[in-house]
Design a protein around this motif. Structure first.
Motif, PDB file in Angstrom:
ATOM      1  N   PHE A  35       0.825  -1.210   0.000  1.00  0.00           N
ATOM      2  CA  PHE A  35       0.000   0.000   0.000  1.00  0.00           C
ATOM      3  C   PHE A  35       0.859   1.259   0.000  1.00  0.00           C
ATOM      4  CE2 PHE A  35      -3.656  -2.438   2.052  1.00  0.00           C
ATOM      5  CZ  PHE A  35      -4.389  -2.460   0.878  1.00  0.00           C
ATOM      6  N   TYR A  36       1.921   1.250   0.803  1.00  0.00           N
ATOM      7  CA  TYR A  36       2.736   2.444   0.977  1.00  0.00           C
ATOM      8  C   TYR A  36       3.542   2.786  -0.276  1.00  0.00           C
ATOM      9  CZ  TYR A  36       5.453   5.881   3.614  1.00  0.00           C
ATOM     10  OH  TYR A  36       6.014   7.039   4.070  1.00  0.00           O
ATOM     11  N   TYR A  37       4.241   1.783  -0.823  1.00  0.00           N
ATOM     12  CA  TYR A  37       5.159   2.060  -1.923  1.00  0.00           C
ATOM     13  C   TYR A  37       4.568   1.817  -3.309  1.00  0.00           C
ATOM     14  CZ  TYR A  37       8.831   2.573   1.524  1.00  0.00           C
ATOM     15  OH  TYR A  37       9.588   3.003   2.574  1.00  0.00           O
ATOM     16  N   VAL A  38       3.827   0.741  -3.484  1.00  0.00           N
ATOM     17  CA  VAL A  38       3.331   0.402  -4.817  1.00  0.00           C
ATOM     18  C   VAL A  38       2.116   1.250  -5.169  1.00  0.00           C
ATOM     19  CG1 VAL A  38       2.401  -1.444  -6.266  1.00  0.00           C
ATOM     20  CG2 VAL A  38       4.271  -1.931  -4.675  1.00  0.00           C
ATOM     21  N   GLN A  39       1.153   1.291  -4.260  1.00  0.00           N
ATOM     22  CA  GLN A  39      -0.068   2.047  -4.552  1.00  0.00           C
ATOM     23  C   GLN A  39       0.061   3.517  -4.192  1.00  0.00           C
ATOM     24  OE1 GLN A  39      -3.841   0.529  -3.780  1.00  0.00           O
ATOM     25  NE2 GLN A  39      -3.457  -1.023  -5.322  1.00  0.00           N
ATOM     26  N   ASP A  41      -0.508   4.843  -1.368  1.00  0.00           N
ATOM     27  CA  ASP A  41      -1.481   5.204  -0.331  1.00  0.00           C
ATOM     28  C   ASP A  41      -0.775   5.116   1.020  1.00  0.00           C
ATOM     29  OD1 ASP A  41      -3.666   5.681   1.237  1.00  0.00           O
ATOM     30  OD2 ASP A  41      -4.911   4.096   0.370  1.00  0.00           O
ATOM     31  N   LYS A  42      -0.098   6.196   1.396  1.00  0.00           N
ATOM     32  CA  LYS A  42       0.738   6.185   2.593  1.00  0.00           C
ATOM     33  C   LYS A  42      -0.078   6.039   3.871  1.00  0.00           C
ATOM     34  CE  LYS A  42       4.509   8.545   0.480  1.00  0.00           C
ATOM     35  NZ  LYS A  42       5.663   9.372   0.676  1.00  0.00           N
ATOM     36  N   GLN A  43      -1.247   6.657   3.917  1.00  0.00           N
ATOM     37  CA  GLN A  43      -2.064   6.562   5.121  1.00  0.00           C
ATOM     38  C   GLN A  43      -2.536   5.122   5.359  1.00  0.00           C
ATOM     39  OE1 GLN A  43      -5.454   9.136   5.151  1.00  0.00           O
ATOM     40  NE2 GLN A  43      -5.807   8.870   7.333  1.00  0.00           N
ATOM     41  N   ARG A  44      -2.997   4.459   4.328  1.00  0.00           N
ATOM     42  CA  ARG A  44      -3.429   3.069   4.464  1.00  0.00           C
ATOM     43  C   ARG A  44      -2.240   2.166   4.788  1.00  0.00           C
ATOM     44  NH1 ARG A  44      -7.330   0.496   0.132  1.00  0.00           N
ATOM     45  NH2 ARG A  44      -8.634   2.061   1.104  1.00  0.00           N
ATOM     46  N   GLY A  45      -1.095   2.425   4.176  1.00  0.00           N
ATOM     47  CA  GLY A  45       0.096   1.645   4.464  1.00  0.00           C
ATOM     48  C   GLY A  45       0.521   1.763   5.920  1.00  0.00           C
ATOM     49  N   GLN A  46       0.432   2.960   6.466  1.00  0.00           N
ATOM     50  CA  GLN A  46       0.776   3.150   7.871  1.00  0.00           C
ATOM     51  C   GLN A  46      -0.241   2.485   8.786  1.00  0.00           C
ATOM     52  OE1 GLN A  46       1.086   7.382   8.089  1.00  0.00           O
ATOM     53  NE2 GLN A  46       3.153   7.422   7.241  1.00  0.00           N
ATOM     54  N   PHE A  47      -1.513   2.546   8.414  1.00  0.00           N
ATOM     55  CA  PHE A  47      -2.553   1.905   9.209  1.00  0.00           C
ATOM     56  C   PHE A  47      -2.357   0.393   9.246  1.00  0.00           C
ATOM     57  CE2 PHE A  47      -6.729  -0.226   9.241  1.00  0.00           C
ATOM     58  CZ  PHE A  47      -7.118   0.103  10.526  1.00  0.00           C
ATOM     59  N   VAL A  48      -2.144  -0.203   8.104  1.00  0.00           N
ATOM     60  CA  VAL A  48      -1.928  -1.652   8.039  1.00  0.00           C
ATOM     61  C   VAL A  48      -0.610  -2.016   8.721  1.00  0.00           C
ATOM     62  CG1 VAL A  48      -1.610  -3.609   6.465  1.00  0.00           C
ATOM     63  CG2 VAL A  48      -3.356  -1.898   5.978  1.00  0.00           C
ATOM     64  N   GLY A  49       0.333  -1.109   8.733  1.00  0.00           N
ATOM     65  CA  GLY A  49       1.618  -1.352   9.377  1.00  0.00           C
ATOM     66  C   GLY A  49       1.518  -1.540  10.885  1.00  0.00           C
ATOM     67  N   PHE A  50       0.426  -1.108  11.498  1.00  0.00           N
ATOM     68  CA  PHE A  50       0.225  -1.320  12.931  1.00  0.00           C
ATOM     69  C   PHE A  50      -0.315  -2.714  13.246  1.00  0.00           C
ATOM     70  CE2 PHE A  50      -0.075   3.413  13.195  1.00  0.00           C
ATOM     71  CZ  PHE A  50       1.018   3.576  14.032  1.00  0.00           C
ATOM     72  N   TRP A  51      -0.838  -3.410  12.263  1.00  0.00           N
ATOM     73  CA  TRP A  51      -1.438  -4.720  12.495  1.00  0.00           C
ATOM     74  C   TRP A  51      -0.480  -5.759  13.057  1.00  0.00           C
ATOM     75  CZ3 TRP A  51      -4.820  -5.648   7.519  1.00  0.00           C
ATOM     76  CH2 TRP A  51      -5.842  -4.690   7.473  1.00  0.00           C
ATOM     77  N   PRO A  52       0.754  -5.874  12.542  1.00  0.00           N
ATOM     78  CA  PRO A  52       1.640  -6.930  13.076  1.00  0.00           C
ATOM     79  C   PRO A  52       1.875  -6.804  14.578  1.00  0.00           C
ATOM     80  CG  PRO A  52       2.589  -6.006  11.096  1.00  0.00           C
ATOM     81  CD  PRO A  52       1.405  -5.167  11.443  1.00  0.00           C
ATOM     82  N   VAL A  53       2.033  -5.590  15.053  1.00  0.00           N
ATOM     83  CA  VAL A  53       2.260  -5.379  16.479  1.00  0.00           C
ATOM     84  C   VAL A  53       1.046  -5.846  17.273  1.00  0.00           C
ATOM     85  CG1 VAL A  53       2.696  -3.627  18.234  1.00  0.00           C
ATOM     86  CG2 VAL A  53       3.778  -3.441  16.004  1.00  0.00           C
ATOM     87  N   THR A  54      -0.135  -5.510  16.790  1.00  0.00           N
ATOM     88  CA  THR A  54      -1.360  -5.910  17.475  1.00  0.00           C
ATOM     89  C   THR A  54      -1.539  -7.424  17.448  1.00  0.00           C
ATOM     90  OG1 THR A  54      -2.342  -3.804  16.793  1.00  0.00           O
ATOM     91  CG2 THR A  54      -3.841  -5.531  17.547  1.00  0.00           C
ATOM     92  N   ILE A  55      -1.293  -8.034  16.308  1.00  0.00           N
ATOM     93  CA  ILE A  55      -1.429  -9.491  16.179  1.00  0.00           C
ATOM     94  C   ILE A  55      -0.472 -10.200  17.131  1.00  0.00           C
ATOM     95  CG2 ILE A  55      -1.055 -11.433  14.605  1.00  0.00           C
ATOM     96  CD1 ILE A  55      -1.988  -9.524  12.334  1.00  0.00           C
ATOM     97  N   LEU A  56       0.778  -9.771  17.151  1.00  0.00           N
ATOM     98  CA  LEU A  56       1.769 -10.411  18.021  1.00  0.00           C
ATOM     99  C   LEU A  56       1.474 -10.161  19.497  1.00  0.00           C
ATOM    100  CD1 LEU A  56       4.998  -9.692  15.971  1.00  0.00           C
ATOM    101  CD2 LEU A  56       3.856 -11.894  16.264  1.00  0.00           C
ATOM    102  N   ALA A  57       0.979  -8.973  19.831  1.00  0.00           N
ATOM    103  CA  ALA A  57       0.633  -8.678  21.224  1.00  0.00           C
ATOM    104  C   ALA A  57      -0.521  -9.559  21.701  1.00  0.00           C
ATOM    105  CB  ALA A  57       0.275  -7.201  21.377  1.00  0.00           C
ATOM    106  N   LEU A  58      -1.532  -9.727  20.870  1.00  0.00           N
ATOM    107  CA  LEU A  58      -2.652 -10.589  21.244  1.00  0.00           C
ATOM    108  C   LEU A  58      -2.203 -12.045  21.389  1.00  0.00           C
ATOM    109  CD1 LEU A  58      -5.584  -9.166  19.107  1.00  0.00           C
ATOM    110  CD2 LEU A  58      -5.420  -9.221  21.579  1.00  0.00           C
ATOM    111  N   ALA A  59      -1.359 -12.497  20.488  1.00  0.00           N
ATOM    112  CA  ALA A  59      -0.858 -13.874  20.583  1.00  0.00           C
ATOM    113  C   ALA A  59      -0.035 -14.060  21.854  1.00  0.00           C
ATOM    114  CB  ALA A  59      -0.016 -14.204  19.357  1.00  0.00           C
ATOM    115  N   SER A  60       0.761 -13.072  22.206  1.00  0.00           N
ATOM    116  CA  SER A  60       1.556 -13.156  23.434  1.00  0.00           C
ATOM    117  C   SER A  60       0.659 -13.180  24.664  1.00  0.00           C
ATOM    118  CB  SER A  60       2.520 -11.977  23.531  1.00  0.00           C
ATOM    119  OG  SER A  60       3.455 -12.024  22.504  1.00  0.00           O
ATOM    120  N   TYR A  61      -0.389 -12.374  24.643  1.00  0.00           N
ATOM    121  CA  TYR A  61      -1.325 -12.345  25.765  1.00  0.00           C
ATOM    122  C   TYR A  61      -1.970 -13.722  25.968  1.00  0.00           C
ATOM    123  CZ  TYR A  61      -5.555 -11.543  28.418  1.00  0.00           C
ATOM    124  OH  TYR A  61      -6.556 -11.640  29.335  1.00  0.00           O
TER     125      TYR A  61
END
Length: 75
Positions: A35-39, A41-61
């Motif tokens: 999203f960030y580089y190819v399309q 769409d920097k805002q969407r790329g940054q938004f999706v970029g937060f997902w890995p942290v959330t996914i890993l935090a939930l898995a750790s919990y």
């Protein structure tokens, strides 16, 4: 107080439980880069970029909750 070895505590824990979580995190990083580089769409790329942290935090919990239950059963 009962003292257990680490092998006894980890017998009930699946070692491959982070497999799908790691794949989902890597996939979301790739999607964010797309999203960030190819399309451009920097805002969407940054938004999706937060997902890995959330996914890993939930898995750790959930992993810590599983360990906590195993320790409570051991007492």
């Amino acid at each position: 107080m009962c003292v257990s070895t680490s092998n006894e505590l980890t017998d009930g824990i699946d070692d491959n439980s982070f497999g799908p979580v790691v794949l989902a995190s890597i996939g979301s990083v790739m999607l964010a880069l797309y999203f960030y580089y190819v399309q451009g769409d920097k805002q969407r790329g940054q938004f999706v970029g937060f997902w890995p942290v959330t996914i890993l935090a939930l898995a750790s919990y959930f992993r810590l909750e599983e360990i906590k239950e195993l320790l409570a059963d051991d007492e």
